[in-house]
Design a protein around this motif. Sequence first.
Motif, mmCIF file in Angstrom:
data_model
loop_
_atom_site.group_PDB
_atom_site.id
_atom_site.type_symbol
_atom_site.label_atom_id
_atom_site.label_comp_id
_atom_site.label_asym_id
_atom_site.label_seq_id
_atom_site.Cartn_x
_atom_site.Cartn_y
_atom_site.Cartn_z
ATOM 1 N N ASN A 54 0.827 -1.202 0.000
ATOM 2 C CA ASN A 54 0.000 0.000 0.000
ATOM 3 C C ASN A 54 0.867 1.259 0.000
ATOM 4 O O ASN A 54 0.568 2.223 -0.695
ATOM 5 N N LEU A 55 1.955 1.249 0.775
ATOM 6 C CA LEU A 55 2.870 2.388 0.799
ATOM 7 C C LEU A 55 3.492 2.622 -0.571
ATOM 8 O O LEU A 55 3.589 3.764 -1.027
ATOM 9 N N LEU A 56 3.917 1.562 -1.213
ATOM 10 C CA LEU A 56 4.517 1.684 -2.536
ATOM 11 C C LEU A 56 3.532 2.281 -3.528
ATOM 12 O O LEU A 56 3.866 3.191 -4.298
ATOM 13 N N LYS A 57 2.310 1.792 -3.510
ATOM 14 C CA LYS A 57 1.283 2.291 -4.427
ATOM 15 C C LYS A 57 0.949 3.762 -4.145
ATOM 16 O O LYS A 57 0.936 4.589 -5.047
ATOM 17 N N GLU A 58 0.681 4.077 -2.878
ATOM 18 C CA GLU A 58 0.271 5.439 -2.522
ATOM 19 C C GLU A 58 1.382 6.458 -2.743
ATOM 20 O O GLU A 58 1.124 7.559 -3.232
ATOM 21 N N THR A 59 2.621 6.117 -2.362
ATOM 22 C CA THR A 59 3.701 7.099 -2.515
ATOM 23 C C THR A 59 3.982 7.381 -3.990
ATOM 24 O O THR A 59 4.186 8.541 -4.362
ATOM 25 N N SER A 60 3.968 6.358 -4.822
ATOM 26 C CA SER A 60 4.222 6.618 -6.242
ATOM 27 C C SER A 60 3.076 7.415 -6.866
ATOM 28 O O SER A 60 3.310 8.327 -7.666
ATOM 29 N N GLU A 61 1.864 7.093 -6.478
ATOM 30 C CA GLU A 61 0.712 7.805 -7.038
ATOM 31 C C GLU A 61 0.687 9.275 -6.610
ATOM 32 O O GLU A 61 0.532 10.168 -7.439
ATOM 33 N N MET A 62 0.859 9.523 -5.303
ATOM 34 C CA MET A 62 0.799 10.912 -4.835
ATOM 35 C C MET A 62 2.014 11.721 -5.257
ATOM 36 O O MET A 62 1.897 12.928 -5.489
ATOM 37 N N ALA A 63 3.181 11.088 -5.375
ATOM 38 C CA ALA A 63 4.359 11.808 -5.870
ATOM 39 C C ALA A 63 4.103 12.298 -7.291
ATOM 40 O O ALA A 63 4.398 13.451 -7.621
ATOM 41 N N LEU A 64 3.538 11.430 -8.122
ATOM 42 C CA LEU A 64 3.219 11.824 -9.494
ATOM 43 C C LEU A 64 2.156 12.919 -9.522
ATOM 44 O O LEU A 64 2.263 13.881 -10.275
ATOM 45 N N GLN A 65 1.128 12.795 -8.676
ATOM 46 C CA GLN A 65 0.070 13.802 -8.639
ATOM 47 C C GLN A 65 0.611 15.165 -8.210
ATOM 48 O O GLN A 65 0.276 16.184 -8.805
ATOM 49 N N PHE A 66 1.434 15.190 -7.167
ATOM 50 C CA PHE A 66 1.977 16.463 -6.691
ATOM 51 C C PHE A 66 2.900 17.084 -7.729
ATOM 52 O O PHE A 66 2.867 18.294 -7.950
ATOM 53 N N ALA A 67 3.746 16.272 -8.362
ATOM 54 C CA ALA A 67 4.643 16.799 -9.390
ATOM 55 C C ALA A 67 3.851 17.351 -10.573
ATOM 56 O O ALA A 67 4.151 18.433 -11.087
ATOM 57 N N ALA A 68 2.831 16.630 -11.000
ATOM 58 C CA ALA A 68 2.015 17.082 -12.128
ATOM 59 C C ALA A 68 1.235 18.351 -11.780
ATOM 60 O O ALA A 68 1.162 19.285 -12.577
ATOM 61 N N ALA A 69 0.678 18.391 -10.576
ATOM 62 C CA ALA A 69 -0.081 19.583 -10.171
ATOM 63 C C ALA A 69 0.828 20.796 -10.079
ATOM 64 O O ALA A 69 0.465 21.892 -10.527
ATOM 65 N N GLY A 70 2.018 20.633 -9.527
ATOM 66 C CA GLY A 70 2.966 21.748 -9.445
ATOM 67 C C GLY A 70 3.382 22.233 -10.819
ATOM 68 O O GLY A 70 3.506 23.434 -11.057
ATOM 69 N N ARG A 71 3.595 21.296 -11.727
ATOM 70 C CA ARG A 71 3.983 21.652 -13.099
ATOM 71 C C ARG A 71 2.863 22.414 -13.800
ATOM 72 O O ARG A 71 3.099 23.386 -14.508
ATOM 73 N N MET A 72 1.617 21.978 -13.599
ATOM 74 C CA MET A 72 0.481 22.616 -14.263
ATOM 75 C C MET A 72 0.174 23.991 -13.680
ATOM 76 O O MET A 72 -0.374 24.838 -14.372
ATOM 77 N N LYS A 73 0.531 24.199 -12.417
ATOM 78 C CA LYS A 73 0.272 25.504 -11.789
ATOM 79 C C LYS A 73 1.364 26.518 -12.079
ATOM 80 O O LYS A 73 1.176 27.697 -11.864
ATOM 81 N N ALA A 74 2.507 26.074 -12.555
ATOM 82 C CA ALA A 74 3.620 26.985 -12.824
ATOM 83 C C ALA A 74 3.291 27.908 -13.988
ATOM 84 O O ALA A 74 2.551 27.563 -14.890
ATOM 85 N N GLY A 75 3.854 29.079 -13.938
ATOM 86 C CA GLY A 75 3.660 30.043 -15.018
ATOM 87 C C GLY A 75 2.381 30.842 -14.865
ATOM 88 O O GLY A 75 1.653 30.718 -13.891
ATOM 89 N N GLY A 76 2.109 31.677 -15.825
ATOM 90 C CA GLY A 76 0.905 32.509 -15.782
ATOM 91 C C GLY A 76 1.117 33.760 -14.951
ATOM 92 O O GLY A 76 2.173 33.981 -14.379
ATOM 93 N N ASP A 77 0.096 34.600 -14.898
ATOM 94 C CA ASP A 77 0.198 35.822 -14.096
ATOM 95 C C ASP A 77 -0.603 35.668 -12.809
ATOM 96 O O ASP A 77 -1.338 34.714 -12.618
ATOM 97 N N ALA A 78 -0.452 36.612 -11.916
ATOM 98 C CA ALA A 78 -1.087 36.539 -10.601
ATOM 99 C C ALA A 78 -2.611 36.635 -10.686
ATOM 100 O O ALA A 78 -3.308 36.169 -9.799
#
Length: 100
Positions: A54-78
């Motif tokens: 369960n740890l292996l599944k959850e950590t890989s899934e949430m790591a990918l989600q956080f990285a993707a969300a951070g990437r998608m939020k980068a850029g743009g104006d305030a």
Amino acid sequence: MEGLTELENAAVGAASAGCVAVTLQPTLYWKNAAAQGLPFTLRPSLLFRGCGANLLKETSEMALQFAAAGRMKAGGDASSSAAREIAGAVGGGAVGALLV
């Protein structure tokens, strides 16, 4: 999350997933035991059975989600920060759903 790199976002996601997975593991066992008609137990050897997988599944899934969300939020104006927040959260969840 906007100020962090993708690797830092992934590390935050993996760390938070570890906490969530270990904390919720007993409730996952109780839910499955109730569905199978098994008796209620507080034995740690049963409650935390399968925690490693369960740890292996959850950590890989949430790591990918956080990285993707951070990437998608980068850029743009305030001025579009709320829209970026929502788009990043939805996008991160959608990318993570591909793993499931």
